[in-house]
Structures are given as structure tokens and as C-alpha cells.
Scaffold this motif. Structure first.
Motif: not given
Length: 133
Positions: A94-115
Motif C-alpha cells: 500500500x505504500x506509494x513508490x517510484x523507481x528510476x534508472x539514474x546511471x548510464x547503463x540499464x538496470x538488471x534486477x530481481x523483483x519479488x512480490x508476495x503474494x
């Protein structure tokens, strides 16, 4: 009878562009449709420089992100931090959030959701022009 799967290779999972994101391709590695997971979901994401997720929240669903490569700015609960490889961020339900790439290269990440999220529009609230929908 079909044998249950327990192992997943990213290249065997189709990519998709998630709603409320720009320059993003996700692959749902662990979820109901890949291994039969019922209470969690793990995505492998790739986000292009300057792109990311607009303000939004997931009621009743927790989210964590682990950075594999690149740099991004995560904002949640009045806090903002640049994070890179080996670091994580947590977005409470329920918490509003933002996620933005700031460097010169793409971001690779794992995202975990539950449920599991499953890109269900009923499981997200988007922030639009200063008004929460």
C-alpha cells in the motif's frame, strides 16, 4: 500427468512490458504459471537509462527489488536513495513508490512480490496528476 517444474531459465520465459513503467522488460521466472508458486512471484527485469516506474502502490502486496547491475533511485515513504549492485529496496504493501534508472547503463534486477502480482490491474493504485486513482 504433467511433471511439475522446479527450474527456470530466463531465456525460456517470454518478456513483457509492465503497465505504469517505461523502458522496462520483465520476465516472470517464479510464479503460478512457471513453477506453481502460490504465495510469491520473482521477476527478472531490465530497465533502460532514464526509465522506470511512475508513482504507484500495491495494496495488500509487498515488493522487494535486488539490483544485479546498474544504478537506480528508489523512493518510498518519504525516503529516497540511489542503489546499485548488491543492494535491495523494500516497498511495503500500500505504500506509494517510484523507481528510476539514474546511471548510464540499464538496470538488471530481481523483483519479488508476495503474494503474486501477475500484472493484475486490480492490484495496483496509480498516482495521476497529483490525484490517487
Amino acid at each position: 500427468m504433467t511433471e511439475r517444474r522446479y527450474f527456470v531459465r530466463a531465456e525460456d520465459v517470454p518478456g513483457y512490458s509492465p503497465a505504469n513503467h517505461t523502458g522496462t522488460v520483465n520476465r516472470r521466472l517464479i510464479g503460478p504459471e512457471t513453477v506453481g508458486a502460490e504465495t510469491m512471484e520473482v521477476l527478472l527485469g531490465s530497465i533502460e537509462p532514464g526509465q522506470g516506474a511512475a508513482p504507484h502502490a500495491h495494496p495488500g502486496m509487498e515488493q522487494a527489488c535486488y539490483i544485479l547491475s546498474g544504478r537506480a533511485r528508489a523512493e518510498v515513504g518519504g525516503q529516497s536513495r540511489e542503489i546499485g549492485p548488491g543492494e535491495m529496496c523494500f516497498f511495503p504493501a500500500g505504500e506509494e513508490h517510484i523507481f528510476t534508472v539514474v546511471g548510464p547503463e540499464p538496470v538488471k534486477l530481481l523483483v519479488i512480490y508476495s503474494p503474486p502480482y501477475g500484472e493484475d490491474p486490480a492490484k495496483v493504485i496509480r498516482h495521476l496528476a497529483g490525484l490517487q486513482a
